[in-house]
Design an enzyme around this catalytic site. Structure first.
Site, PDB file in Angstrom:
ATOM      1  N   SER A   4     -10.853  16.409 -12.071  1.00 26.16           N
ATOM      2  CA  SER A   4     -10.696  15.896 -13.427  1.00 26.16           C
ATOM      3  C   SER A   4     -11.970  15.192 -13.861  1.00 26.16           C
ATOM      4  O   SER A   4     -12.716  14.652 -13.043  1.00 26.16           O
ATOM      5  CB  SER A   4      -9.526  14.897 -13.457  1.00 26.16           C
ATOM      6  N   TYR A  35      -6.421   7.014 -10.206  1.00 25.97           N
ATOM      7  CA  TYR A  35      -6.695   8.437 -10.443  1.00 25.97           C
ATOM      8  C   TYR A  35      -8.204   8.685 -10.514  1.00 25.97           C
ATOM      9  O   TYR A  35      -8.712   9.644  -9.925  1.00 25.97           O
ATOM     10  CB  TYR A  35      -6.014   8.861 -11.740  1.00 25.97           C
TER      11      TYR A  35
END
Length: 235
Positions: A136, A149
């Protein structure tokens, strides 16, 4: 036919990737937690002429990964491409995050990738192959409430670069698909609190097409990182 092993194959990007690779004539080795979902997907993909092997493995269970993958590889297919796609997210302040949630995030998003590579890549070395780790843009950014994250995806990006250097001499190419927000069930998870407009996110079939594009590169080259973002920008 070439073969691809996909984790997180029962839904989202993994599910779309399995369909895209089958349509392109690949054989498939599929991993997810849900045996029923894998059975259904396998039956659907088998009609395309692809051979499909699958194994239900909970990647949050570190003790289940190596035995499960050994059983999967024992079904006769040897992947030339490995796609580490399974993952999850958690939102909330870093220092308020319970330790068990931190360990769960690290296991699923990073440690399981290490374990899957350790179990699968040695079998790929004789013929060479490609590892694609799905990451990501959070790996390159710092977003409030998304600290865990961002941290784990940054670690995954570093792991990918290190693995690429170590495996280069073994004929194994390693790359990253870096994604902006994709409209998947991640946003429905009870561990994610978000008001992002899902209509502006990338659809899963675009992420799947990017994976197929990376996999179809000739063995003499590697796209080290492919970044795919929504046209509306980062969020």
């Amino acid at each position: 036919m070439p073969s691809v092993l996909i984790t997180g194959a029962s839904r989202g990007i993994g599910h779309a990737a399995a369909k895209a690779f089958a349509a392109a004539g690949w054989d498939l080795l599929l991993v997810s937690r849900s045996e029923a979902a894998l059975q259904s997907l396998s039956a659907e993909l088998s009609t395309s002429g692809s051979r499909v092997a699958y194994r239900a493995i909970d990647l949050t269970d570190s003790e289940a990964i190596a035995p499960g993958l050994n059983e999967l590889l024992g079904q006769g297919l040897r992947p030339s491409v490995l796609i580490n796609n399974a993952g999850a997210a958690y939102t909330g302040d870093l220092l308020a995050m319970p330790l068990d949630r931190w360990e769960w995030m690290m296991q699923l998003n990073l440690t399981s990738v290490f374990q899957v590579c350790a179990a699968v890549v040695p079998a790929m070395r004789p013929a060479g192959g490609l590892v694609i780790n799905v990451s990501s843009h959070a790996a390159r950014n710092a977003f409030p409430g998304w600290g865990a994250y961002c941290t784990v995806k940054a670690a995954l990006a570093s792991f990918t670069r290190c693995l690429a250097e170590e495996e280069r001499g073994n004929g194994i190419r390693v790359c990253t698909l870096t994604l902006g927000a994709v409209d998947t069930s991640l946003w429905d998870s009870p561990t994610v609190d978000s008001t992002f407009d899902r209509r502006a996110m990338l659809p899963v079939n675009q992420a799947a097409s990017a994976l197929l594009h990376l996999a179809q590169q000739p063995a003499t080259q590697v796209i080290e990182d492919l970044t795919l973002m929504p046209a509306t920008g980062a969020f």
